[in-house]
Design a protein around this motif. Sequence first.
Motif, PDB file in Angstrom:
ATOM      1  N   TYR A  46       0.812  -1.209   0.000  1.00  0.00           N
ATOM      2  CA  TYR A  46       0.000   0.000   0.000  1.00  0.00           C
ATOM      3  C   TYR A  46       0.850   1.267   0.000  1.00  0.00           C
ATOM      4  CZ  TYR A  46      -3.588  -3.336   1.194  1.00  0.00           C
ATOM      5  OH  TYR A  46      -4.432  -4.402   1.172  1.00  0.00           O
ATOM      6  N   LYS A  47       0.476   2.243  -0.840  1.00  0.00           N
ATOM      7  CA  LYS A  47       1.217   3.505  -0.939  1.00  0.00           C
ATOM      8  C   LYS A  47       1.183   4.303   0.363  1.00  0.00           C
ATOM      9  CE  LYS A  47       1.318   4.419  -5.829  1.00  0.00           C
ATOM     10  NZ  LYS A  47       1.189   5.428  -6.865  1.00  0.00           N
ATOM     11  N   GLN A  50       3.809   2.921   2.464  1.00  0.00           N
ATOM     12  CA  GLN A  50       5.108   3.323   1.916  1.00  0.00           C
ATOM     13  C   GLN A  50       5.469   4.719   2.419  1.00  0.00           C
ATOM     14  OE1 GLN A  50       5.148   3.642  -2.374  1.00  0.00           O
ATOM     15  NE2 GLN A  50       7.079   4.735  -2.379  1.00  0.00           N
ATOM     16  N   THR A  74       6.295   0.097  -3.015  1.00  0.00           N
ATOM     17  CA  THR A  74       5.203  -0.883  -3.064  1.00  0.00           C
ATOM     18  C   THR A  74       5.692  -2.146  -3.758  1.00  0.00           C
ATOM     19  OG1 THR A  74       4.371  -0.080  -5.180  1.00  0.00           O
ATOM     20  CG2 THR A  74       3.443   0.922  -3.164  1.00  0.00           C
TER      21      THR A  74
END
Length: 169
Positions: A46-47, A50, A74
């Motif tokens: 998941y961004k 991140q 990711t």
Amino acid sequence: RACDAALMESKVSLKNEGEARAVVAACAALLRQNCAPRDIAVITPYKAQQHEIRARLDRDREIGSMSASILVGTVHALQGSEREYIIVSFVRSTDADQDVVTSVAKTPGDSVALQEMYEESLGILKNFRVLNVAITRAKYGLICVGNSEVLSKGSKDFNAFIHSLRSRK
């Protein structure tokens, strides 16, 4: 909260601050063992996670300027990349009855990610290719951060992976 929904690029993404703290601690431990920061990568599906991990690494006093050399991305962005040591943050560490959903009202126009949270689904993590990419990037060491019970309940592939890891003790 163990897991939060965050709006990222017009899509819902997930982050887990507890896991982000654990990832930073793992990075610091590797660095204390004389691992070069360029040999460490952190992978998450998941961004939002991140960005959470990158921000925490950049603020960490022990890691300091070395954080810039630690790769954080990711699963999709790091496909094909390898590092000596990989830390994977799976993010999904709560059961559905926790306050993941209570902070967001369920509406007919919810994104797929939010719908999956309501349905107790692992979403992108249910794809065995994502798991394969995440765990096969390490040359020498792999650190997995996540709730094994939640992950193994949601995917037969995670269940097999976790069973394999436990049998190696």
